[in-house]
Design an enzyme around this catalytic site. Structure first.
Site, PDB file in Angstrom:
ATOM      1  N   SER A 213       0.863  -1.185   0.000  1.00  0.00           N
ATOM      2  CA  SER A 213       0.000   0.000   0.000  1.00  0.00           C
ATOM      3  C   SER A 213       0.896   1.230   0.000  1.00  0.00           C
ATOM      4  CB  SER A 213      -0.861  -0.003   1.275  1.00  0.00           C
ATOM      5  OG  SER A 213      -1.374   1.302   1.528  1.00  0.00           O
TER       6      SER A 213
ATOM      7  N   TYR B 285      -2.509  -0.842  10.430  1.00  0.00           N
ATOM      8  CA  TYR B 285      -2.444  -1.080   8.972  1.00  0.00           C
ATOM      9  C   TYR B 285      -1.112  -0.569   8.402  1.00  0.00           C
ATOM     10  CZ  TYR B 285      -3.966  -1.047   4.056  1.00  0.00           C
ATOM     11  OH  TYR B 285      -4.068  -1.253   2.691  1.00  0.00           O
TER      12      TYR B 285
HETATM   13  P1  NAD Z   1     -11.101  -6.212  -0.236  1.00  0.00           P
HETATM   14  O1  NAD Z   1     -11.620  -6.059   1.150  1.00  0.00           O
HETATM   15  O2  NAD Z   1     -12.067  -6.335  -1.337  1.00  0.00           O
HETATM   16  O3  NAD Z   1     -10.088  -7.448  -0.326  1.00  0.00           O
HETATM   17  C1  NAD Z   1      -9.388  -7.995   0.751  1.00  0.00           C
HETATM   18  C2  NAD Z   1      -9.500  -9.490   0.639  1.00  0.00           C
HETATM   19  O4  NAD Z   1      -8.707 -10.120   1.668  1.00  0.00           O
HETATM   20  C3  NAD Z   1     -10.949  -9.963   0.820  1.00  0.00           C
HETATM   21  O5  NAD Z   1     -11.299 -10.793  -0.270  1.00  0.00           O
HETATM   22  C4  NAD Z   1     -10.904 -10.728   2.118  1.00  0.00           C
HETATM   23  O6  NAD Z   1     -11.819 -11.813   2.154  1.00  0.00           O
HETATM   24  C5  NAD Z   1      -9.463 -11.217   2.129  1.00  0.00           C
HETATM   25  N1  NAD Z   1      -9.048 -11.635   3.463  1.00  0.00           N
HETATM   26  C6  NAD Z   1      -9.186 -10.956   4.627  1.00  0.00           C
HETATM   27  N2  NAD Z   1      -8.757 -11.711   5.648  1.00  0.00           N
HETATM   28  C7  NAD Z   1      -8.323 -12.877   5.120  1.00  0.00           C
HETATM   29  C8  NAD Z   1      -7.773 -14.061   5.661  1.00  0.00           C
HETATM   30  N3  NAD Z   1      -7.583 -14.205   6.985  1.00  0.00           N
HETATM   31  N4  NAD Z   1      -7.444 -15.081   4.807  1.00  0.00           N
HETATM   32  C9  NAD Z   1      -7.652 -14.951   3.476  1.00  0.00           C
HETATM   33  N5  NAD Z   1      -8.165 -13.863   2.912  1.00  0.00           N
HETATM   34  C10 NAD Z   1      -8.513 -12.840   3.726  1.00  0.00           C
HETATM   35  O7  NAD Z   1     -10.149  -4.953  -0.456  1.00  0.00           O
HETATM   36  P2  NAD Z   1      -9.038  -4.698  -1.574  1.00  0.00           P
HETATM   37  O8  NAD Z   1      -8.969  -3.242  -1.732  1.00  0.00           O
HETATM   38  O9  NAD Z   1      -9.253  -5.543  -2.778  1.00  0.00           O
HETATM   39  O10 NAD Z   1      -7.711  -5.154  -0.801  1.00  0.00           O
HETATM   40  C11 NAD Z   1      -6.782  -6.080  -1.346  1.00  0.00           C
HETATM   41  C12 NAD Z   1      -5.380  -5.729  -0.877  1.00  0.00           C
HETATM   42  O11 NAD Z   1      -5.023  -4.462  -1.436  1.00  0.00           O
HETATM   43  C13 NAD Z   1      -5.229  -5.586   0.642  1.00  0.00           C
HETATM   44  O12 NAD Z   1      -3.989  -6.142   1.045  1.00  0.00           O
HETATM   45  C14 NAD Z   1      -5.218  -4.074   0.846  1.00  0.00           C
HETATM   46  O13 NAD Z   1      -4.504  -3.703   2.013  1.00  0.00           O
HETATM   47  C15 NAD Z   1      -4.509  -3.638  -0.422  1.00  0.00           C
HETATM   48  N6  NAD Z   1      -4.724  -2.227  -0.763  1.00  0.00           N
HETATM   49  C16 NAD Z   1      -5.938  -1.769  -1.229  1.00  0.00           C
HETATM   50  C17 NAD Z   1      -6.092  -0.428  -1.544  1.00  0.00           C
HETATM   51  C18 NAD Z   1      -7.375   0.137  -2.057  1.00  0.00           C
HETATM   52  O14 NAD Z   1      -7.458   1.374  -2.227  1.00  0.00           O
HETATM   53  N7  NAD Z   1      -8.375  -0.641  -2.359  1.00  0.00           N
HETATM   54  C19 NAD Z   1      -5.020   0.455  -1.374  1.00  0.00           C
HETATM   55  C20 NAD Z   1      -3.815  -0.032  -0.906  1.00  0.00           C
HETATM   56  C21 NAD Z   1      -3.667  -1.377  -0.608  1.00  0.00           C
END
Ligand code: NAD
Length: 266
Positions: A152, A165
């Site tokens: 991130s 986080y």
């Molecule tokens: P999201 O909530 O849709 O996806 C997160 C996924 O992680 C979900 O499918 C959830 O079921 C899964 N998860 C959570 N706990 C888990 C566990 N114990 N075992 C297996 N899976 C688990 O959100 P996203 O935005 O798609 O996030 C995906 C990644 O991207 C994350 O690591 C997040 O920190 C990172 N991220 C997202 C953004 C953004 O703006 N969306 C920005 C920076 C980083």
């Protein structure tokens, strides 16, 4: 540049939604067989696997909690049982449990670190063991294996109210670079992607209405990202087109990490 991941096997953790789901779709479109890991939401993961199969690709959905060692071992055993090898790991699972540090419970601190950092360690360790055991597969890729960490912008930008986080993603940065230093000799490529604000469930509250307008002030490029912006980079980083990219973080953030507050002379 033509990118093909034909005959390669990819595992995407946390792929029932958001960035993981888009990346799984992109990897499958590029020709990889895809394992779609989910934690609690089996239905969308099964549906995505079915959609990929209907489109002529190969995919299965597998439930596993990435913060549990036994689940991760079972997940990787299922990958090998089904597709016989592993070429690409996208360690994507992540969550937020936000609170001011003075109010943060130990349970919320631990929950975030266990998934976002320990979960990545467990999956990376299992992938390395598999890559080393199976050895090079030069008919599918120049690298013996590819690991992509989903980090991130908050591996760099401090984030008040989200210390758990930000600490987890800061940890991912040094996990990624340490592992990259360790296994480069074995031709295993390790990199991170650091998204900024991408429209998914994790930040739904911040990407609409007034909150969206405020967020846009932090993005020089002037738009919120879409999951496909990240998925395209995942496919490139997983392919031989990026074969000399190792130990680096690719920021996909519309310039969020450029200290945008300084645009007008600070
Ligand atoms: P999201 O909530 O849709 O996806 C997160 C996924 O992680 C979900 O499918 C959830 O079921 C899964 N998860 C959570 N706990 C888990 C566990 N114990 N075992 C297996 N899976 C688990 O959100 P996203 O935005 O798609 O996030 C995906 C990644 O991207 C994350 O690591 C997040 O920190 C990172 N991220 C997202 C953004 C953004 O703006 N969306 C920005 C920076 C980083």
């Amino acid at each position: 540049m033509h990118i093909s991941l034909d005959k390669q096997v990819a595992l995407v953790t946390g792929a029932s939604s958001g960035l993981g789901a888009a990346a799984a779709k992109g990897l499958a479109e590029a020709g990889a067989a895809v394992v779609i890991n989910y934690n609690r939401h089996g239905e969308p993961a099964e549906k995505l696997a079915e959609d990929i199969r209907q489109a002529g690709g190969k995919a299965i959905a597998v439930g596993a909690d990435v913060s549990r060692e036994a689940d991760v071992e079972r997940l990787f055993a299922k990958v090998i049982d089904t597709f016989g090898a592993l070429d690409i790991l996208l360690a994507n699972s992540g969550l937020q449990k936000d609170a001011a540090t003075v109010d943060m419970t130990l349970a919320d601190w631990n929950a975030v670190l266990e998934v976002n950092l320990t979960g990545q360690f467990l999956c990376v360790r299992a992938a390395l063991r598999q890559f080393i055991q199976q050895g090079p597969r030069p008919w599918v890729s120049r690298a013996t294996g590819k690991i992509i960490h989903m980090s991130s912008v908050h591996q760099l930008i401090p984030w008040a109210g989200h210390a758990n986080y930000a600490a987890s993603k800061g940890g991912v940065d040094l996990l990624m670079r340490s592992v990259a230093q360790e296994v480069g000799e074995q031709h295993i490529r390790v990199n991170s992607i650091a998204p900024g604000a991408i429209r998914t469930a994790i930040n739904a509250a911040n990407t609409q209405g007034d909150a969206e307008r405020k967020l846009l002030e932090l993005i020089p490029y002037g738009r919120i990202g879409e999951a496909e912006d990240v998925a395209n980079a995942v496919v490139w980083l997983a392919s031989d087109a990026s074969d000399y990219v190792h130990g680096t973080t690719l920021f996909i953030d519309g310039g969020m990490s450029l200290y945008p507050e300084f645009r007008n002379n600070g």
